[in-house]
Structure formats: structure tokens, C-alpha cells
Design a protein around this motif. Sequence first.
Motif, short mmCIF file in Angstrom:
data_model
loop_
_atom_site.label_atom_id
_atom_site.label_comp_id
_atom_site.label_asym_id
_atom_site.label_seq_id
_atom_site.Cartn_x
_atom_site.Cartn_y
_atom_site.Cartn_z
N GLN A 1 -4.17 1.57 7.56
CA GLN A 1 -4.11 2.60 6.51
C GLN A 1 -2.76 3.29 6.43
OE1 GLN A 1 -7.14 5.58 6.97
NE2 GLN A 1 -6.63 6.03 9.08
N LYS A 2 -2.17 3.59 7.58
CA LYS A 2 -0.92 4.34 7.53
C LYS A 2 0.21 3.50 6.95
CE LYS A 2 2.09 7.41 9.90
NZ LYS A 2 2.58 8.00 11.12
N LEU B 1 -0.27 2.95 3.26
CA LEU B 1 -0.01 4.20 2.53
C LEU B 1 1.50 4.44 2.40
CD1 LEU B 1 -1.41 6.61 1.22
CD2 LEU B 1 -1.35 7.76 3.41
N VAL B 2 2.22 4.21 3.50
CA VAL B 2 3.68 4.40 3.48
C VAL B 2 4.34 3.40 2.52
CG1 VAL B 2 5.78 4.19 4.89
CG2 VAL B 2 3.80 5.43 5.79
N ALA C 1 -3.63 2.75 -2.27
CA ALA C 1 -3.93 2.27 -0.91
C ALA C 1 -5.45 2.07 -0.74
CB ALA C 1 -3.40 3.25 0.12
N MET D 1 8.57 10.10 3.09
CA MET D 1 7.80 8.91 2.72
C MET D 1 6.77 8.54 3.78
SD MET D 1 9.34 7.67 -0.11
CE MET D 1 10.86 7.81 -0.97
N PRO E 1 -2.35 9.53 6.29
CA PRO E 1 -3.51 9.42 5.39
C PRO E 1 -4.44 10.62 5.56
CG PRO E 1 -3.53 7.69 7.07
CD PRO E 1 -2.34 8.52 7.34
#
Lengths: 191, 142
Positions: free
Chosen positions: A26-27, A30-31, A47, B54, B58
Motif C-alpha cells: 500500500q505505501k 500510494l507513493v 491506489a 511525496m 496511507p
Amino acid sequence: MSEDEIIQGLKRGDERIFRELVDRFQKSILVLCMGILLNREDAEDIAQDVFAEVFLSVEKFRGDARLSTWIYRIAVNKSLNHVRKVKRRKWIGSLEKLPAGSESTGTLDTDLGLPGNDLEKKQLSRKLHAAIDSLPENQRTAFVLSKMEELSYKEIADVMEVTLPAVESLLHRAKSNLQKKLWNWYKKEME
Amino acid sequence: MKCRKCRDQLLSFLEGSLSGSELAKVEDHLAGCLRCRGFALHLKEALALVDREMVIEPSPYFYTRVKARLQEHKQPERERIAYRILQPAFFSMLLLLAIFTGIQLGKMTSSETVANETTVNYFPWMNEIEGEPIETFLMKQS
């Protein structure tokens, strides 16, 4: 848990494994989305869509590439589609609403979550976002995958489905374009 | 090294990806050129901002939202399948009903015609038009 176990679990519709996949990626997804979209809300939205698509279309995954490469590819495609959609909408909107000569701000966030009194940093941040936003899609994608995801040239080539020299060239041009834009702003400020 | 060449290599310099001789040339130039050094600092700050802005975390509800998104994707799929099956079935039923009604109406009309003809043929005295005209009747009366 190995990649193969995750794929098999997803194909069985195992929710526990899906949760683990989401937690694991997820991270970085997302980035990646944030780097391309330059907007937190849009990045979260896309995402989430990426993971839903991974779960729903895992049957289509043939295993030619690594699972992470496949997920990154979905994220890049979805993000770029969104950028195109936003740009199209803004372009149509600019024809209808904006006075002639107005400059589109692309997908820029005006409030970037920086401390309110740090005006200089806010300005620099806006410039940087505008510079990244002005890059052609493939240069922007290569730059984000390299700078934010810290992927190797080989991994970037796999995600973007291009050759290694193409990645090198894209990154070189992306950096050069960013430097030029930032230099022009810096020069104007110094004058 | 000229300013332009130095500027072209600044991003790579700041990322630490320059090789030995190139690195030394850029460092030498930056040591003697105030303008390029200023720009290098500007660029460094910009890169630090990229990292800061950036690289976001989440939200804690990320997975819940993904699950909700999955439901959204599944729902239209189910609806689409139902629509694909039910719509032709509905129109087929409608067509059959129309044909059946048509046949029934046709039957009723033809039986009514026959009945009318029968009435006329078998009970001619009931048909007042073909019976004695009113003028004749009145003349007879007078």
C-alpha cells in the motif's frame, strides 16, 4: 510468504492473503500514485482502485513478470489515465471558463500540507510540482519510479515495458528538463 | 568546467550518482562559482521537499476502503450479468404475450363475425332494416 503463495491465495479469493498483499504494497503504490498525480486524494483513490483491480484480475496474471512489477504497472497505467482525464477535463473547462491566456495548473495541489508560514518552501514546492507536472508522461513515470520508488533501471524497464537504454534516456531527459525549469525560476528570482 | 555543464550534472551530483572524475569537476566548479552553488542548494532543498511531500502514509482506513471499492466493482458486474440475462428474457416474454394476445383477439373477432352472420341469416325477422320499411307501415295504417 512467497510471491507464488500470494498469487495462489488471491486466485482462491483468500481474504487474509489479500489483506497481506495490501499491507505489503500500500505505501509504495500510494507513493507511486502520488508522484504521478501530485494530489493526495487522487493518489489514495487510484491506489485503492489498483488493489481492487489486482484482486479482480489476478486470473489474468500470467507470471511473466514479478507480482510487484505487475502491480506497479497497473498503478502506473491507472495514474496516467487519471492524469489524462484530469487534463482533458481542465482543458475543456479552460475553454469554457478561463479567460484567454490563463495558465492551467495541471493536477497541482495548492495546499501541500507544509507549515503555513513557510512561504518560501511552499513556493519552491509549487514550482517543483509544476516542473514535474510539465514532464512528458513517460519521463515523469521513469523519474517517479527511480526517485520515489528507488527501483533499479531493470525494474523500471520491466514496469514500463521499455528497454534499458530507453530508461536511461528517459531519466536523463527528465532530470535535464527538471533542472532547466528550476534553473529558469531560480535565475528569475535572483535577477 | 562551465556553469551550464555543471548545472546539467547537478541532479546526478546531489543523488550521489556521479563517477570520480566528474564528481571532482563539479565539486571544483561549485567551490568557485557562487551562482551555481546557490542553485545547487536550491535544487537540494527541492529534492528534500520531494521526499517530504511525496512519501505519504496511507490512511488507517485504506484496507476498508479497498474492500468497499471491491464491492463497488462486484456490484455492477452482478447487475450487468442480471441485466444481460433478464433483459432478453423479459422482451421474449413480452413478444410471446403480444403474439398470444394477437391470436386470441383474432379468434374473438372471427367468431363475432360468424355470430353476426348467423344472427342475420337465422333470424331475419329481427333485422328491422331488411324488414318492412316505415313508409309502407304507415301507408298500411292509413
